[in-house]
Every structure is written in structure tokens, then in C-alpha cells.
Design a protein around this motif. Sequence first.
Motif, PDB file in Angstrom:
ATOM      1  N   ALA A 438       0.864  -1.117   0.154  1.00 46.49           N
ATOM      2  CA  ALA A 438      -0.121   0.165   0.034  1.00 46.49           C
ATOM      3  C   ALA A 438       0.957   1.537   0.080  1.00 46.49           C
ATOM      4  O   ALA A 438       0.461   2.191  -0.704  1.00 46.49           O
ATOM      5  CB  ALA A 438      -0.902  -0.050   1.212  1.00 46.49           C
ATOM      6  N   VAL A 439       1.950   1.221   0.853  1.00 44.56           N
ATOM      7  CA  VAL A 439       3.030   2.241   0.588  1.00 44.56           C
ATOM      8  C   VAL A 439       3.596   2.584  -0.578  1.00 44.56           C
ATOM      9  O   VAL A 439       3.635   3.740  -0.824  1.00 44.56           O
ATOM     10  CB  VAL A 439       3.961   1.958   1.832  1.00 44.56           C
ATOM     11  N   VAL A 440       3.905   1.634  -1.374  1.00 42.61           N
ATOM     12  CA  VAL A 440       4.430   1.705  -2.858  1.00 42.61           C
ATOM     13  C   VAL A 440       3.467   2.472  -3.735  1.00 42.61           C
ATOM     14  O   VAL A 440       3.714   3.209  -4.351  1.00 42.61           O
ATOM     15  CB  VAL A 440       5.118   0.289  -3.219  1.00 42.61           C
ATOM     16  N   ALA A 441       2.450   1.891  -3.546  1.00 43.78           N
ATOM     17  CA  ALA A 441       1.291   2.447  -4.453  1.00 43.78           C
ATOM     18  C   ALA A 441       0.911   3.753  -4.225  1.00 43.78           C
ATOM     19  O   ALA A 441       0.687   4.453  -4.999  1.00 43.78           O
ATOM     20  CB  ALA A 441      -0.193   1.407  -4.226  1.00 43.78           C
ATOM     21  N   ALA A 442       0.852   4.245  -2.823  1.00 40.97           N
ATOM     22  CA  ALA A 442       0.478   5.439  -2.600  1.00 40.97           C
ATOM     23  C   ALA A 442       1.773   6.424  -3.066  1.00 40.97           C
ATOM     24  O   ALA A 442       1.488   7.630  -3.274  1.00 40.97           O
ATOM     25  CB  ALA A 442       0.479   5.631  -0.781  1.00 40.97           C
ATOM     26  N   THR A 443       3.053   5.861  -2.892  1.00 41.93           N
ATOM     27  CA  THR A 443       4.270   6.834  -3.185  1.00 41.93           C
ATOM     28  C   THR A 443       4.105   6.859  -4.888  1.00 41.93           C
ATOM     29  O   THR A 443       4.169   8.064  -5.237  1.00 41.93           O
ATOM     30  CB  THR A 443       5.240   5.874  -2.917  1.00 41.93           C
ATOM     31  N   GLU A 444       3.736   6.011  -5.380  1.00 39.66           N
ATOM     32  CA  GLU A 444       3.606   6.129  -6.986  1.00 39.66           C
ATOM     33  C   GLU A 444       2.478   7.136  -7.467  1.00 39.66           C
ATOM     34  O   GLU A 444       2.555   7.602  -8.544  1.00 39.66           O
ATOM     35  CB  GLU A 444       3.391   4.863  -7.681  1.00 39.66           C
ATOM     36  N   ALA A 445       1.482   7.352  -6.523  1.00 39.31           N
ATOM     37  CA  ALA A 445       0.478   8.466  -6.951  1.00 39.31           C
ATOM     38  C   ALA A 445       0.838   9.665  -6.506  1.00 39.31           C
ATOM     39  O   ALA A 445       0.058  10.585  -6.741  1.00 39.31           O
ATOM     40  CB  ALA A 445      -0.738   8.034  -6.127  1.00 39.31           C
ATOM     41  N   VAL A 446       1.890  10.079  -5.730  1.00 38.20           N
ATOM     42  CA  VAL A 446       2.585  11.485  -5.549  1.00 38.20           C
ATOM     43  C   VAL A 446       3.307  11.885  -6.391  1.00 38.20           C
ATOM     44  O   VAL A 446       4.268  11.410  -6.756  1.00 38.20           O
ATOM     45  CB  VAL A 446       3.145  11.387  -3.980  1.00 38.20           C
ATOM     46  N   ASP A 447       2.972  13.111  -6.639  1.00 36.75           N
ATOM     47  CA  ASP A 447       3.723  13.808  -7.721  1.00 36.75           C
ATOM     48  C   ASP A 447       5.101  14.269  -7.067  1.00 36.75           C
ATOM     49  O   ASP A 447       4.954  14.725  -5.986  1.00 36.75           O
ATOM     50  CB  ASP A 447       2.938  15.175  -8.277  1.00 36.75           C
ATOM     51  N   GLY A 448       6.159  14.033  -7.710  1.00 40.95           N
ATOM     52  CA  GLY A 448       7.377  14.537  -7.161  1.00 40.95           C
ATOM     53  C   GLY A 448       8.064  13.185  -6.734  1.00 40.95           C
ATOM     54  O   GLY A 448       9.344  13.471  -6.177  1.00 40.95           O
ATOM     55  N   LEU A 449       7.582  12.073  -6.270  1.00 41.01           N
ATOM     56  CA  LEU A 449       8.260  10.829  -5.983  1.00 41.01           C
ATOM     57  C   LEU A 449       7.885   9.901  -7.102  1.00 41.01           C
ATOM     58  O   LEU A 449       7.027   9.766  -7.739  1.00 41.01           O
ATOM     59  CB  LEU A 449       7.701  10.433  -4.649  1.00 41.01           C
ATOM     60  N   SER A 450       9.184   9.099  -7.363  1.00 37.70           N
ATOM     61  CA  SER A 450       8.957   8.093  -8.392  1.00 37.70           C
ATOM     62  C   SER A 450       9.877   6.965  -8.047  1.00 37.70           C
ATOM     63  O   SER A 450      10.613   7.068  -7.324  1.00 37.70           O
ATOM     64  CB  SER A 450       9.413   8.759  -9.743  1.00 37.70           C
ATOM     65  N   GLU A 451       9.847   5.950  -8.689  1.00 36.45           N
ATOM     66  CA  GLU A 451      10.657   4.608  -8.512  1.00 36.45           C
ATOM     67  C   GLU A 451      10.702   4.193  -7.241  1.00 36.45           C
ATOM     68  O   GLU A 451      11.946   3.890  -6.540  1.00 36.45           O
ATOM     69  CB  GLU A 451      12.035   5.085  -9.258  1.00 36.45           C
ATOM     70  N   PRO A 452       9.600   3.999  -6.382  1.00 37.78           N
ATOM     71  CA  PRO A 452       9.583   3.390  -5.015  1.00 37.78           C
ATOM     72  C   PRO A 452      10.135   2.012  -5.042  1.00 37.78           C
ATOM     73  O   PRO A 452       9.684   1.287  -5.685  1.00 37.78           O
ATOM     74  CB  PRO A 452       8.310   3.458  -4.474  1.00 37.78           C
ATOM     75  N   THR A 453      11.061   1.587  -4.102  1.00 40.21           N
ATOM     76  CA  THR A 453      11.716   0.277  -3.902  1.00 40.21           C
ATOM     77  C   THR A 453      11.661   0.153  -2.349  1.00 40.21           C
ATOM     78  O   THR A 453      12.089   0.877  -1.769  1.00 40.21           O
ATOM     79  CB  THR A 453      13.014   0.165  -4.479  1.00 40.21           C
ATOM     80  N   VAL A 454      11.026  -0.954  -1.952  1.00 40.70           N
ATOM     81  CA  VAL A 454      11.172  -1.509  -0.416  1.00 40.70           C
ATOM     82  C   VAL A 454      12.433  -1.778   0.005  1.00 40.70           C
ATOM     83  O   VAL A 454      12.846  -2.953  -0.545  1.00 40.70           O
ATOM     84  CB  VAL A 454      10.108  -2.397  -0.162  1.00 40.70           C
ATOM     85  N   VAL A 455      13.089  -1.197   0.674  1.00 45.27           N
ATOM     86  CA  VAL A 455      14.355  -1.405   1.129  1.00 45.27           C
ATOM     87  C   VAL A 455      14.076  -2.337   2.399  1.00 45.27           C
ATOM     88  O   VAL A 455      14.913  -3.498   2.506  1.00 45.27           O
ATOM     89  CB  VAL A 455      15.229  -0.313   1.480  1.00 45.27           C
ATOM     90  N   SER A 456      13.255  -2.265   3.421  1.00 43.72           N
ATOM     91  CA  SER A 456      13.183  -3.026   4.401  1.00 43.72           C
ATOM     92  C   SER A 456      11.595  -2.942   4.944  1.00 43.72           C
ATOM     93  O   SER A 456      11.221  -1.698   4.880  1.00 43.72           O
ATOM     94  CB  SER A 456      14.260  -2.997   5.733  1.00 43.72           C
ATOM     95  N   ALA A 457      11.034  -3.774   5.713  1.00 43.05           N
ATOM     96  CA  ALA A 457       9.705  -3.757   5.963  1.00 43.05           C
ATOM     97  C   ALA A 457       9.818  -4.672   7.449  1.00 43.05           C
ATOM     98  O   ALA A 457      10.091  -5.635   7.363  1.00 43.05           O
ATOM     99  CB  ALA A 457       8.587  -4.287   4.951  1.00 43.05           C
ATOM    100  N   THR A 458       9.106  -3.884   8.575  1.00 39.79           N
ATOM    101  CA  THR A 458       8.953  -4.483   9.754  1.00 39.79           C
ATOM    102  C   THR A 458       7.220  -4.447  10.103  1.00 39.79           C
ATOM    103  O   THR A 458       6.468  -3.775   9.270  1.00 39.79           O
ATOM    104  CB  THR A 458       9.830  -3.970  10.666  1.00 39.79           C
ATOM    105  N   ASP A 459       7.045  -4.786  11.238  1.00 45.55           N
ATOM    106  CA  ASP A 459       5.435  -4.850  11.569  1.00 45.55           C
ATOM    107  C   ASP A 459       5.230  -3.237  11.687  1.00 45.55           C
ATOM    108  O   ASP A 459       3.700  -3.063  11.892  1.00 45.55           O
ATOM    109  CB  ASP A 459       5.538  -5.341  13.169  1.00 45.55           C
ATOM    110  N   ASP A 460       5.891  -2.433  11.870  1.00 44.27           N
ATOM    111  CA  ASP A 460       5.585  -0.896  12.282  1.00 44.27           C
ATOM    112  C   ASP A 460       6.066   0.010  11.337  1.00 44.27           C
ATOM    113  O   ASP A 460       6.231   1.231  11.704  1.00 44.27           O
ATOM    114  CB  ASP A 460       5.749  -0.523  13.652  1.00 44.27           C
ATOM    115  N   GLU A 461       7.098  -0.338  10.294  1.00 46.46           N
ATOM    116  CA  GLU A 461       7.747   0.616   9.394  1.00 46.46           C
ATOM    117  C   GLU A 461       8.135  -0.061   8.237  1.00 46.46           C
ATOM    118  O   GLU A 461       8.420  -1.164   7.994  1.00 46.46           O
ATOM    119  CB  GLU A 461       9.061   0.886  10.235  1.00 46.46           C
ATOM    120  N   CYS A 462       7.929   0.889   7.105  1.00 46.04           N
ATOM    121  CA  CYS A 462       8.281   0.389   5.773  1.00 46.04           C
ATOM    122  C   CYS A 462       9.387   1.285   5.330  1.00 46.04           C
ATOM    123  O   CYS A 462       9.135   2.710   5.476  1.00 46.04           O
ATOM    124  CB  CYS A 462       7.195   0.556   4.927  1.00 46.04           C
TER     125      CYS A 462
END
Length: 613
Positions: A438-462
Motif C-alpha cells: 500500500a505504501v508503494v502504491a501511495a508513493t507512485e500516486a504522489v507527484d514528485g516521488l517516483s521509482e519507489p523500492t522497498v528496502v526493508s519492512a517490519t511490523d511498524d515501519e516500511c
Amino acid sequence: MNAIILASIGLRVAGIGYSLVLLRRSGDRRFGFLTVLLVLMAARQVLTALGSTGTGLEELPGLVVSGLAVLTVHYLSRYVEEEAAVKRELRSLNDELAVFEKAVEHAGHAIFFTDPDGTITYANPAIETVTGYAPETVVGRNPRLWQSGEQDDAFYDRMWETITDGEVWDGEIVNQDASGELRWVDVTIAPVTEDGDVERFVAVETDVTDRKERQLRIEEQNERLSRLNRVNELLRDVNRRLVTATTREDVEEAVTDRFADDPWVVTAGVVDRTASGRLRVRYATADGDALETLVDDGEDALATISAGIDHGRTGTTQCVTVVDDVAAVGVVPLSYRETTYGALVLGARDATLFEVLRHDVRVELGETVGSAINAAERRRELVDERVTELTFSVDDDADPLFDLAAETACDVELTRTTTAGADDRVCFVSVSSDDSEAVVAATEAVDGLSEPTVVSATDDECLLRVSMTDPLADTLATHGATVAALTVDADEARGRLVVDVPGGDVRPVVQALDGQFETCTLVSRQDRERPVETADSFRDELTTALTDRQLEALRTAHLAGYFEWPREHSGQDVADMMDISQSTYMQHLRAAERKLTAALFASDDDGRSLATA
């Protein structure tokens, strides 16, 4: 099963492993084909061995074939590496050509190429602004198209003789544009030669009509020549003094002292505004009391001085109430790019000085002095051990990080940034969410942000790696400042920005951030010493962090060529050197590597992690 067959099978199995490694590393399908071939050969060899009852000498050709197959894999790997290097070089050359073409297309000057006979073969879009002719209409024609007749044939003969001799011609010409209007044009023509022969000519033309007309008007005003010479001498003296100035105080003193020497000037000084908003005389010469009076009580001049400092406007005003012989006041904003370093305030006996020291001259003077101050400030910041930490409360609906916080309904933190290109930066952004998709999808929808890649993901942080258009970092870099931390609270739709400013003058940074965000409030200010980082201190810090065994593992691997490619010794070899098992050795080595990377990239003691690489 005899030794020849075993050796042949061993070679083929080794070839399979070698080919698989190269296939994984390069992704080249040719290694996949060789892998299949070697598998089939090895299988056949095994079947042959199982059914063989002979001496095995008949399998010598198979052994040779096995060796050749392994060599084939090796030499193919060399070929693939060379092929990749050639491709990289071609891409680099294509990128350079693309940059050159883009630069020419977007240049503010008219640029065109001609063949050796003078026929135009290419013209960039800017040629229309200089000649009035569209680029496509001039290709195939001669530059004589826009000759005005103001220069005689002998002039053009000398020009042609210069460029055909392989030399560059530079000068001004009066041309006639498509509408029939005469224009002064600054022209540079350079021959492009190959083995001494001219292949083509490159011409760069700039419309300097406005500048030339101003020059001609000045030349026609003979009655003002003496005053102009006087001002020119003053400006030259100012420039000469600026060359030797090494600090901001030196610059201010050099400028004001020179103006104070002029008989037209009663008082001169540099005035700025403090962080609290009060006007302050930074340096005054000649009649300094008069300048203080103008700043404190000079109602006639106060608005002009404030406009120069706050808005960068040059201006003059008549003083209705004469203060210590000051009948007119002129203000020269001292600016560099978007930063204003106060203003030079001149109190004159009458307005004659400002009639000669025209608006455009004052603007150029202010930019020259502002540039000198900026250079001095940058030099000071390089050696200044003081750092001022500013904390702001910010809000901006148009900022990408605020948009991301709104899209995800989660807190967002900018943890690290590094330059990626001319306009974009690679940033690492932490989002307080356990749904990375969901975070990646939201990032792609924001102007000024592009090419999001998940570096790490935990239970409370991406943690994301994204490309971001970041005018904030560029704005701060102009003042030598850096972003130490930036967090956005999704619930309150507010951000917390921490900025490190070298030295003690923070007002330009505060002004710049006021223009950067819709709302920007300074919350706190803290002065601290900047730690001195050296290679020796980093080495000492790392050595202290490592255990003796970890340090030995890291040093032995380095000396044994473990980190070279191809490796000179394997992990098992290095473990044997230390007389320990390979698993134990790898534990020590990995622990040392973790501490090394942590020392390079982790947050510092103050919790700042926004290091810029």
C-alpha cells in the motif's frame, strides 16, 4: 571406474558449476546453453563409465573434450565481459551526444552550422529570437540572408579569410531581422577542422541590441562624460578592493570606505535586519552617526532602506529633512541569487550621484558585492567549527512528503538523501506502516516521488528508496546549510524540519525556508561545535568497535585478496590461515562488515541520519 573417466566427469561437473555461476552473474543465455550441453556430456560420461569394462584409454578424447568445454566457458566469460564493456562505452557516448544535442537545442544563443561553402545545415530554435527566421526556413540558405548592409564587403572578406584560415572570428555585426528591424548581434564563428581541412563552421550569435543601444546613448551624452568616468573609476576601485577581501567584514569595509572617499557621499554603510526584525548597521564609515540617524529616525529614507533589505529593490529618495548634509539616500541591495545580505546605504549631498549611478549599475554593483560576500561566507563555513541547529515547524500541501503522509495516513520521515542527477535526488523515506504494498502504491500516486523500492519492512515501519525532486536541499545548499532531519506527522499534517547552518548567520536560511514552505515557523535554535572528522579518527573509531578476532578476520581477508575479483583465496582458505572453521570465520567477518557499514551509513550520536553522499 578408472581415473581418466573420473577426471573427465570431474572436469565436466566443474564446467557445469562454472557456467552456472557465470549464468547467474551475467544472465547471458549462452551460459545456459553451455550448462545444458555440459550436463548432457557429463550424463553420457557417467553412463559410459557405468557400462565400461575397458582400460579407459579410449576415453582420453572425452577427457580432452571436457577440458576444451571448460575452456570454452572461460573464454566465453571473457568475451561477455568485453562485450558488456563495449556496450557501456557506447551507452556513455550516446548519453554524451544526447546531452550535447539537448544543450544546443535549449541554448539561449542562436547556434547554427554551415558547410565549407557557408550554406546552413543546422540551426537551433533560438535563431528565431535573434534573426526572426524559423530554423527550418534558414536551413539550406546562406547567412547573407540577414545581412543589413551596415558593414561593407571588405569587412566580410576579412571575416571569411580569418575563418577559412582555421582561426576563430569574434565581433559585433549589425543584422537585419525578418521584420526589417536592425539588431546588434555579438557573433563568434569557429571552424571545425579535420587533418587541417575545414569541414564545417559553427556560429554562435547573441542579440545585444539593448546593451549596444545603451552604450550608444551613453556615448551621445557627452555632457555627462566626466561624471560617468568618475563613477566608473569608483566601481573599478571597488572591484579591485573586493579581490583582496577574504571575509564578509573585509568586503563591507572595502565597498563603504571607497564610497566614503567620494566627495558626493556624506555617509555610507551596510545595513541588514536581525533575526528579531530590527534594522542594524553592520558597518559604517565617514559620518557614521548620520547613517545611524537615518536608520533610527529617518522617516523619509526608512521605507527605501527596508524595501532594499527585505525585497531586494534598488531605490533612491529625497530627504525632506536634511540629516547632517544628507539630501538624498540611495540603497543598493547586496544579493547573490535568491539571498540578500543586507544593503549598501549611501547618503549623498544631492541626487546627482544617483542620476549617474543608474538603477542597472546599482543592480550590477549589488550582485558583484553580494557574490563576493557569498564567496567569503563559503570560505568561512569550510573552516568554521560552529554549527547552528535550527528547528522549524513546517506545513506545505504541495510538498511530496506531506502528500505521502496524507495518502498513507501514516507518519513519514526523510532518513537519508543523496544526489541522483541534475534535478532528482535518491531519498530513503520511512513510513510508519506495516503494509509495504500500500505504501508503494501511495508513493507512485504522489507527484514528485517516483521509482519507489522497498528496502526493508517490519511490523511498524516500511523503508523506501525513492527518487524525489528536492528543491529544499538545493535551496539550503546555496547557503551552505544541510537538512539534518525532516518528519511529517500525518495526524496533525505538520512537519518538523531540523537544519544545520555553519557559522552564526542564520537569517538567509530562515528567509529561504519562508519562501520554500507555505508555513514555516522557527521553533528553536541551538549552537554547537562541529566535530572534526578525519581518516585517523574514523579508523580509530572502527578499530575500537571491532573485537580482536573480527579485526583479524577483516585484515586477513583483505591481505589474502578475499575481496578481489576473482578472489585470490576463498573463505575456507582464509579460515585455514586463521586455523578456525569456515563457519566461525564467516561469523567474525560478517560481524566486522556490519560494524564497518554501520560506521559509514548509520545515524550519528545526535540522532541525525540525513547524511548526504
